[in-house]
Design an enzyme around this catalytic site. Structure first.
Site, short mmCIF file in Angstrom:
data_model
loop_
_atom_site.label_atom_id
_atom_site.label_comp_id
_atom_site.label_asym_id
_atom_site.label_seq_id
_atom_site.Cartn_x
_atom_site.Cartn_y
_atom_site.Cartn_z
N MET A 1 -12.08 -5.63 4.42
CA MET A 1 -11.07 -4.54 5.10
C MET A 1 -11.37 -4.62 6.80
SD MET A 1 -10.77 -2.09 2.87
CE MET A 1 -9.58 -1.12 4.64
N ASP B 1 -7.37 -6.00 3.43
CA ASP B 1 -6.46 -4.76 4.24
C ASP B 1 -6.74 -4.03 5.26
OD1 ASP B 1 -5.70 -2.06 2.91
OD2 ASP B 1 -6.55 -1.54 1.69
N GLY C 1 -1.72 1.76 9.60
CA GLY C 1 -1.17 1.82 10.81
C GLY C 1 -2.48 2.08 11.56
N ASP D 1 -3.97 4.23 -2.59
CA ASP D 1 -5.88 3.96 -1.70
C ASP D 1 -5.91 5.53 -2.23
OD1 ASP D 1 -6.34 2.19 -0.43
OD2 ASP D 1 -3.43 2.34 0.42
N MET E 1 -11.82 4.93 -1.86
CA MET E 1 -12.85 5.03 -1.19
C MET E 1 -13.50 6.54 -0.66
SD MET E 1 -10.50 3.88 1.83
CE MET E 1 -7.56 3.86 0.69
N SER F 1 1.07 -1.39 -0.12
CA SER F 1 0.36 -0.02 0.25
C SER F 1 0.50 1.62 0.09
CB SER F 1 -1.30 -0.01 1.27
OG SER F 1 -1.45 1.62 1.65
N MET G 1 -8.92 8.77 -0.99
CA MET G 1 -9.90 9.42 -0.47
C MET G 1 -10.53 10.76 -0.95
SD MET G 1 -7.87 7.98 2.70
CE MET G 1 -7.05 6.46 3.35
N HIS H 1 -7.38 1.23 -4.34
CA HIS H 1 -8.84 1.17 -3.96
C HIS H 1 -9.56 2.40 -3.58
CE1 HIS H 1 -9.48 0.55 0.53
NE2 HIS H 1 -10.62 0.32 -0.04
N HIS I 1 -0.64 -0.88 -3.65
CA HIS I 1 -2.30 -1.10 -3.65
C HIS I 1 -2.31 0.32 -3.25
CE1 HIS I 1 -6.49 -1.21 -1.76
NE2 HIS I 1 -5.79 -0.33 -0.77
#
Ligand code: DX5
Ligand code: ZN
Length: 228
Positions: free
Chosen positions: A142, A182, A150, A40, A73, A13, A42, A71, A38
């Site tokens: 998820m 994930d 983290g 992300d 989101m 990621s 957002m 991914h 991957h």
């Protein structure tokens, strides 16, 4: 010597990498044995944070030689497909919770020749994605609330992986759909997810935050070895 089954893959990621040093981190993840990347995305709406989007990816794309998953989101994911298609990605994963018409979205992604993943949050029942399983290449479970790298692995998702695994088996599509996990994936949770039936393990902080990337990947991989 014990081996790792070839269908098990580690996906790095990028969100958790060092942004001052992205080129090095991407290169290290590749040479030290990750199988995928991957990315992300957002929007500050579907999840509280805002991360990065197509403009950032465009400048990174030529550094990446492995398959790449987006991914999403974001709310209204259908509005964000074209810009990633133009860059050239391998799989686009959207959240069932963010999507009004999953069939329309799945068809749009497929029509561009890109694989499709459907993601669900820890609290969303497997039932919610049941109808779409035959249509997708991957289900992303998820293991934390989406939004940050983290976080701590939520043990309850192991049950969802087991449930999904048997559902895919009962529909005779187990070989056609990958189970990806994930959030909170480290050398201990990865083992539990593998035993429950997952194949793709997205990992951010365990690869990039502490120590060196090479040993971090090695320790994730060692946890995937079959004991013999
Ligand atoms: C979180 C993201 C993850 C995140 C994983 O919402 O979807 O991909 O970067 O990071 P770790 O492995 O640190 O939980
Ligand atoms: Zn992610």
């Amino acid at each position: 010597m014990s081996s790792i089954s070839s269908d098990l893959k580690i996906s790095a990621s990028i969100l958790a990498a060092d942004f001052r040093n992205l080129e090095d981190h991407i290169h290290e993840a590749e040479i030290f044995g990750c199988d995928e990347f991957h990315f992300d995305v957002m929007d500050g709406n579907f999840v509280p944070e805002i991360s990065m989007g197509p403009i950032v990816l465009k400048s990174l794309k030529n550094l990446i030689n492995l398959p790449l998953e987006i991914h999403l989101m974001v709310d209204e994911p259908i509005n964000h497909i074209d810009s990633f298609v133009d860059i050239g990605v391998d799989i686009i994963t959207f959240h069932i919770e963010a999507c009004k018409d999953p069939y329309e979205l799945i068809n749009k992604i497929k029509s561009k020749g890109i694989k499709v993943g459907i993601a669900k949050n820890p609290g969303t029942p497997i039932d919610r994605i049941q109808d779409f399983m035959q249509e997708v290449d991957r289900v992303l479970i998820m293991c934390v609330e989406p939004g940050f790298s983290g976080q701590k692995f939520n043990e309850k998702v192991v049950e969802s992986i087991i449930e999904l695994d048997s559902l895919l088996l009962s529909k005779n599509i187990r070989d056609l759909v990958d189970i990806a996990v994930d959030g909170g994936i480290n050398s201990s949770s990865i083992k539990k997810c593998k035993e429950a039936g997952a194949q793709i393990f997205v990992s951010g902080s365990s690869i990039f935050w502490e120590g060196d990337v090479r040993s971090n990947i090695m320790s994730l991989k060692n946890s995937l070895r079959d004991e013999s």
